[in-house]
Design a protein around this motif. Sequence first.
Motif, PDB file in Angstrom:
ATOM      1  N   ALA A  27       0.832  -1.201   0.000  1.00 42.34           N
ATOM      2  CA  ALA A  27       0.000   0.000   0.000  1.00 42.34           C
ATOM      3  C   ALA A  27       0.869   1.255   0.000  1.00 42.34           C
ATOM      4  CB  ALA A  27      -0.942   0.000   1.202  1.00 42.34           C
ATOM      5  N   HIS A  28       1.957   1.221   0.739  1.00 41.73           N
ATOM      6  CA  HIS A  28       2.876   2.372   0.763  1.00 41.73           C
ATOM      7  C   HIS A  28       3.442   2.632  -0.627  1.00 41.73           C
ATOM      8  CE1 HIS A  28       6.933   4.220   1.438  1.00 41.73           C
ATOM      9  NE2 HIS A  28       6.186   5.034   2.165  1.00 41.73           N
ATOM     10  N   HIS A  29       3.880   1.568  -1.298  1.00 43.81           N
ATOM     11  CA  HIS A  29       4.419   1.725  -2.652  1.00 43.81           C
ATOM     12  C   HIS A  29       3.369   2.279  -3.605  1.00 43.81           C
ATOM     13  CE1 HIS A  29       6.454   0.895  -6.423  1.00 43.81           C
ATOM     14  NE2 HIS A  29       5.396   0.217  -6.821  1.00 43.81           N
ATOM     15  N   LEU A  30       2.179   1.689  -3.577  1.00 40.17           N
ATOM     16  CA  LEU A  30       1.138   2.122  -4.498  1.00 40.17           C
ATOM     17  C   LEU A  30       0.696   3.549  -4.198  1.00 40.17           C
ATOM     18  CD1 LEU A  30      -0.771   1.614  -6.824  1.00 40.17           C
ATOM     19  CD2 LEU A  30      -2.307   0.393  -5.247  1.00 40.17           C
ATOM     20  N   ALA A  31       0.635   3.927  -2.931  1.00 45.11           N
ATOM     21  CA  ALA A  31       0.259   5.295  -2.577  1.00 45.11           C
ATOM     22  C   ALA A  31       1.199   6.303  -3.235  1.00 45.11           C
ATOM     23  CB  ALA A  31       0.272   5.473  -1.062  1.00 45.11           C
ATOM     24  N   GLN A  32       2.489   6.010  -3.239  1.00 44.00           N
ATOM     25  CA  GLN A  32       3.452   6.905  -3.874  1.00 44.00           C
ATOM     26  C   GLN A  32       3.222   6.984  -5.383  1.00 44.00           C
ATOM     27  OE1 GLN A  32       6.994   4.907  -2.303  1.00 44.00           O
ATOM     28  NE2 GLN A  32       7.454   6.748  -1.144  1.00 44.00           N
ATOM     29  N   VAL A  33       2.946   5.830  -6.003  1.00 42.64           N
ATOM     30  CA  VAL A  33       2.707   5.800  -7.448  1.00 42.64           C
ATOM     31  C   VAL A  33       1.450   6.591  -7.790  1.00 42.64           C
ATOM     32  CG1 VAL A  33       2.149   4.307  -9.403  1.00 42.64           C
ATOM     33  CG2 VAL A  33       3.907   3.608  -7.759  1.00 42.64           C
ATOM     34  N   LEU A  34       0.389   6.410  -7.021  1.00 45.53           N
ATOM     35  CA  LEU A  34      -0.869   7.102  -7.304  1.00 45.53           C
ATOM     36  C   LEU A  34      -0.706   8.613  -7.159  1.00 45.53           C
ATOM     37  CD1 LEU A  34      -3.429   4.733  -5.541  1.00 45.53           C
ATOM     38  CD2 LEU A  34      -2.757   4.772  -7.948  1.00 45.53           C
ATOM     39  N   THR A  35      -0.020   9.044  -6.116  1.00 50.33           N
ATOM     40  CA  THR A  35       0.208  10.477  -5.928  1.00 50.33           C
ATOM     41  C   THR A  35       0.963  11.072  -7.107  1.00 50.33           C
ATOM     42  OG1 THR A  35       0.194  10.278  -3.517  1.00 50.33           O
ATOM     43  CG2 THR A  35       1.304  12.198  -4.445  1.00 50.33           C
ATOM     44  N   ALA A  36       1.944  10.332  -7.608  1.00 47.56           N
ATOM     45  CA  ALA A  36       2.770  10.831  -8.708  1.00 47.56           C
ATOM     46  C   ALA A  36       2.041  10.847 -10.039  1.00 47.56           C
ATOM     47  CB  ALA A  36       4.031   9.981  -8.828  1.00 47.56           C
ATOM     48  N   THR A  37       0.957  10.085 -10.152  1.00 54.80           N
ATOM     49  CA  THR A  37       0.270   9.976 -11.438  1.00 54.80           C
ATOM     50  C   THR A  37      -1.091  10.667 -11.454  1.00 54.80           C
ATOM     51  OG1 THR A  37      -0.549   7.777 -10.777  1.00 54.80           O
ATOM     52  CG2 THR A  37       1.427   7.855 -12.138  1.00 54.80           C
ATOM     53  N   GLY A  38      -1.475  11.309 -10.362  1.00 59.65           N
ATOM     54  CA  GLY A  38      -2.717  12.071 -10.376  1.00 59.65           C
ATOM     55  C   GLY A  38      -3.951  11.268 -10.063  1.00 59.65           C
ATOM     56  N   ILE A  39      -3.825  10.275  -9.196  1.00 58.15           N
ATOM     57  CA  ILE A  39      -4.966   9.523  -8.680  1.00 58.15           C
ATOM     58  C   ILE A  39      -5.010   9.762  -7.181  1.00 58.15           C
ATOM     59  CG2 ILE A  39      -5.981   7.240  -8.325  1.00 58.15           C
ATOM     60  CD1 ILE A  39      -4.608   6.351 -10.920  1.00 58.15           C
ATOM     61  N   ASP A  40      -6.148  10.217  -6.672  1.00 55.11           N
ATOM     62  CA  ASP A  40      -6.255  10.614  -5.269  1.00 55.11           C
ATOM     63  C   ASP A  40      -6.619   9.417  -4.394  1.00 55.11           C
ATOM     64  OD1 ASP A  40      -5.713  13.174  -6.067  1.00 55.11           O
ATOM     65  OD2 ASP A  40      -7.776  13.872  -5.962  1.00 55.11           O
ATOM     66  N   LEU A 172      -4.781   3.170 -16.973  1.00 47.55           N
ATOM     67  CA  LEU A 172      -5.891   3.760 -16.231  1.00 47.55           C
ATOM     68  C   LEU A 172      -6.021   5.258 -16.488  1.00 47.55           C
ATOM     69  CD1 LEU A 172      -5.347   2.008 -12.779  1.00 47.55           C
ATOM     70  CD2 LEU A 172      -6.883   1.313 -14.630  1.00 47.55           C
ATOM     71  N   PRO A 173      -7.234   5.796 -16.275  1.00 42.79           N
ATOM     72  CA  PRO A 173      -7.409   7.253 -16.343  1.00 42.79           C
ATOM     73  C   PRO A 173      -6.712   7.906 -15.160  1.00 42.79           C
ATOM     74  CG  PRO A 173      -9.406   6.225 -15.516  1.00 42.79           C
ATOM     75  CD  PRO A 173      -8.510   5.098 -15.954  1.00 42.79           C
ATOM     76  N   VAL A 174      -5.955   8.948 -15.415  1.00 41.39           N
ATOM     77  CA  VAL A 174      -5.244   9.639 -14.345  1.00 41.39           C
ATOM     78  C   VAL A 174      -5.570  11.123 -14.402  1.00 41.39           C
ATOM     79  CG1 VAL A 174      -3.366   7.959 -14.268  1.00 41.39           C
ATOM     80  CG2 VAL A 174      -3.167   9.956 -15.756  1.00 41.39           C
TER      81      VAL A 174
END
Length: 246
Positions: A27-40, A172-174
């Motif tokens: 979850a920590h890894h994915l949270a960083q990826v999502l933040t960087a790609t514009g998914i809240d 995915l949509p970002v």
Amino acid sequence: MQSDNPTAAILVIGDEILSGRTREGNAHHLAQVLTATGIDLQEIRVVADHPDRIVDAIRALDRTLGGAYDLLFTSGGIGPTHDDITADAVAVAHGTTVEINDRARALLADRCARMGVELNENRLRMARIPVGATLIDNAVSAAPGFSIGATHVMAGVPEVFRAMVAWLIPQLPVGRPVQSLTVEVRRGESEVAEDLKAVAADYADLSLGSYPFRDDTGWGTNLVVRGLDATRVDQAMAALRARIGL
């Protein structure tokens, strides 16, 4: 923080996480990826290997099922053993059934042939996919994840999870990546709370937070400004630094 980005949740599945036997890092890894790609990312849940709890969580989190978020990412429970029940629970949540997927079987058969091992019944469990789902590529061990509705189901093994995330996110949509600025002050959190509150009121479209720490020289606080508009973030940080005398 005001945002029109897609929203997301992460559902971590596994008794080993809840018992403390395994330290959760996906979850920590994915949270960083999502933040960087514009998914809240707005929620992270952990549930046991219990069918009803997994089903309930998916229905609560997947917007296509009446849940809260545009995207749902799961981690864990799609391996070869009897307690890997995520695929079955996802199928129930989405009103479908699980079958051996021909393409998933072919991927596993090819890997087993290259490794010189048998595609036995246990390994074949990893080709059980909900009917109507599409596969998520796994460049590490071939056994795929899958997507159905807004639910994206991935392995719990960190190396495999990261490979699946790397393949999935570009599909995915970002939205707009979050812009963030941080200033460190050598004061306690309570000493800067009023200044932070005042600036936050003037920049209600942004997110302002304080994060205290202690090191060898004493207490300090990291003040963070986050938002989607870099200019507004810069302005808010300038205002904050002015108020606290930096």
